[in-house]
Motif scaffolding. Structure first.
Motif, PDB file in Angstrom:
ATOM      1  N   LEU A 116       0.930  -1.132   0.180  1.00 60.61           N
ATOM      2  CA  LEU A 116      -0.043   0.094   0.003  1.00 60.61           C
ATOM      3  C   LEU A 116       0.915   1.292  -0.197  1.00 60.61           C
ATOM      4  O   LEU A 116       1.683   1.408   0.775  1.00 60.61           O
ATOM      5  N   VAL A 117       0.655   2.320  -1.100  1.00 60.90           N
ATOM      6  CA  VAL A 117       1.440   3.440  -1.143  1.00 60.90           C
ATOM      7  C   VAL A 117       0.329   4.431  -0.596  1.00 60.90           C
ATOM      8  O   VAL A 117      -0.640   4.600  -1.256  1.00 60.90           O
ATOM      9  N   ASP A 118       0.805   5.391   0.365  1.00 65.11           N
ATOM     10  CA  ASP A 118       0.067   6.488   0.530  1.00 65.11           C
ATOM     11  C   ASP A 118       0.696   7.458  -0.385  1.00 65.11           C
ATOM     12  O   ASP A 118       1.670   8.264  -0.194  1.00 65.11           O
ATOM     13  N   ARG A 119      -0.158   7.757  -1.247  1.00 67.05           N
ATOM     14  CA  ARG A 119       0.274   8.893  -2.247  1.00 67.05           C
ATOM     15  C   ARG A 119       0.230  10.522  -1.835  1.00 67.05           C
ATOM     16  O   ARG A 119       0.788  11.246  -2.296  1.00 67.05           O
ATOM     17  N   GLY A 120      -0.601  10.666  -0.607  1.00 67.51           N
ATOM     18  CA  GLY A 120      -0.708  11.965  -0.121  1.00 67.51           C
ATOM     19  C   GLY A 120      -2.056  12.352   0.156  1.00 67.51           C
ATOM     20  O   GLY A 120      -3.087  11.375   0.421  1.00 67.51           O
ATOM     21  N   TRP A 121      -2.143  13.739   0.708  1.00 66.39           N
ATOM     22  CA  TRP A 121      -3.206  14.100   1.542  1.00 66.39           C
ATOM     23  C   TRP A 121      -4.077  15.069   0.515  1.00 66.39           C
ATOM     24  O   TRP A 121      -3.525  15.588  -0.226  1.00 66.39           O
ATOM     25  N   LEU A 122      -5.340  14.724   0.519  1.00 65.98           N
ATOM     26  CA  LEU A 122      -6.292  15.617  -0.216  1.00 65.98           C
ATOM     27  C   LEU A 122      -7.650  16.225   0.783  1.00 65.98           C
ATOM     28  O   LEU A 122      -7.975  15.452   1.657  1.00 65.98           O
ATOM     29  N   PRO A 123      -8.008  17.564   0.405  1.00 66.32           N
ATOM     30  CA  PRO A 123      -8.900  17.920   1.193  1.00 66.32           C
ATOM     31  C   PRO A 123     -10.260  17.493   0.606  1.00 66.32           C
ATOM     32  O   PRO A 123     -10.537  16.768  -0.397  1.00 66.32           O
ATOM     33  N   PRO A 124     -11.463  17.548   1.545  1.00 65.12           N
ATOM     34  CA  PRO A 124     -12.678  17.102   1.075  1.00 65.12           C
ATOM     35  C   PRO A 124     -13.111  18.011  -0.246  1.00 65.12           C
ATOM     36  O   PRO A 124     -12.770  19.184  -0.069  1.00 65.12           O
ATOM     37  N   ALA A 125     -14.051  17.372  -0.882  1.00 65.20           N
ATOM     38  CA  ALA A 125     -14.815  18.064  -1.822  1.00 65.20           C
ATOM     39  C   ALA A 125     -15.513  19.404  -1.751  1.00 65.20           C
ATOM     40  O   ALA A 125     -15.532  20.308  -2.404  1.00 65.20           O
TER      41      ALA A 125
END
Length: 347
Positions: free
Chosen positions: A113-122
């Motif tokens: 499993l690769v944690d590609r990064g963080w994203l905010p909610p839509a």
């Protein structure tokens, strides 16, 4: 020496508190050493070159060793976006959002499993899922840091057509993919082809070892204060029982003797020139009554001898105008002597 059961109990209690605080300080010392070693490992691995060949570091079905945590590795494989997962309620730089976990299949058929990064909610309310950039197709090379499974994890839940988790523990997520996955995961720092700029990299936070160091000093300081406080209290009690007042302390019994002493110092007979007043004060006492001796007063005069029978009559008779004579040192002239016939010029 204070050998009463109460003071023995106080002594045992002070010793128990001091010993307990010493052990708490030792426990905080171990915590400080653990966190300091983790910070050293983070800095050491961050400065090292990435390690290739991760089969030993990230074996399928088993967690990495503690010494391999934060180790920089290089992975090569293909992303599987069909089994992508979202880790919800993740905080990065003070903001709550999602981390995107995408399986990277290796050449041996296992995946990491690769944690590609963080994203905010839509949406600002955080109710809508984020808009996730598509994973690149074909073979990719990922450079990242090894992370251990998080504690308190739970199994995956499916929502809106994808799998969501709260805590990242790949061992509990193995049921969501059709192939074996490694027990640890990797947070990506770089990728070829490059990661989407919409991703916020997952930071590696250092442990707050200084907080444990302050706790060590506090517990050991409290331990010393417990012993010193007991010794001072015992010394004060010993001086009190011996009648020795410490500087600034009220002497024992001063509170009860103070008012009497103050009252005695204000009696007229203790002031110069009040001999007549004292005589007048004595004449107001009932016959046969001796002056009361109070604590804190100067030595009282000996009680007057009982007057012989008939004294009251003679005193009453002596107050007749014709028998009135001047006293030796009257404080206030006797008003009975001011009869009209005794004033000059009244005849």
């Amino acid at each position: 020496m204070l050998r009463t059961p109460r003071w023995l109990l106080f002594g045992l209690l002070a010793i128990a508190l001091a010993v307990g605080m010493v052990f708490l300080g030792v426990w905080q010392l171990h915590r400080y050493q653990l966190r300091a070693s983790i910070n050293d490992r983070i800095d050491r691995h961050a400065a090292a070159a990435p390690v290739a060949g991760t089969d030993r570091i990230l074996p399928a079905g088993r967690s990495p060793s503690d010494t391999d945590e934060y180790l920089r590795v290089r992975l090569t494989g293909r992303y599987d976006p069909a089994h992508q997962m979202l880790a919800r309620v993740r905080t990065v730089n003070g903001n709550v959002g999602y981390e995107i976990l995408t399986p990277l299949r290796r050449s041996d058929g296992t995946a990491v499993l690769v944690d590609r990064g963080w994203l905010p909610p839509a949406d600002p309310d955080g109710a809508a899922d984020p808009k996730v950039p598509a994973a690149p197709g074909g073979e990719v090379t990922v450079v990242g840091q090894v992370r251990l499974p998080e504690s308190g994890g739970s199994g995956p839940t499916r929502r809106n057509g994808h799998v969501e988790v709260r805590r990242i523990d790949p061992r509990l997520l193995a049921s969501a993919v059709p192939y074996p996955i490694a027990g640890g995961y990797v947070t990506a720092t770089s990728q070829t082809p490059a990661l989407s700029p919409r991703f916020v990299p997952i930071p590696i936070d250092h442990q707050n070892a200084a907080m444990n160091l302050s706790y060590i000093l506090q517990w050991w300081l409290f331990s010393g204060m417990a012993l010193v406080g007991f010794v001072l209290l015992m010394r004060w009690e010993s001086r009190k029982r011996a009648g020795l007042a410490a500087p600034g302390d009220r002497p024992h019994g001063a509170r009860s003797a103070g008012p009497a002493a103050r009252g005695g110092s204000r009696l007229p007979e203790d002031e110069p020139g009040h001999g007549a007043g004292r005589a007048r004060g004595e004449s107001r006492l009932p016959e046969g009554t001796a002056p009361s001796s109070r604590p804190g007063l100067p030595d009282a005069e000996p009680p007057a001898a009982p007057r012989p029978v008939g004294t009251r009559r003679r005193r009453t008779e002596s107050r007749l105008p014709e028998d009135n004579v001047a006293t030796a040192a009257p404080a206030v002239p006797d008003r009975s002597s001011r009869l009209p016939e005794d004033h000059p010029g009244t005849h």
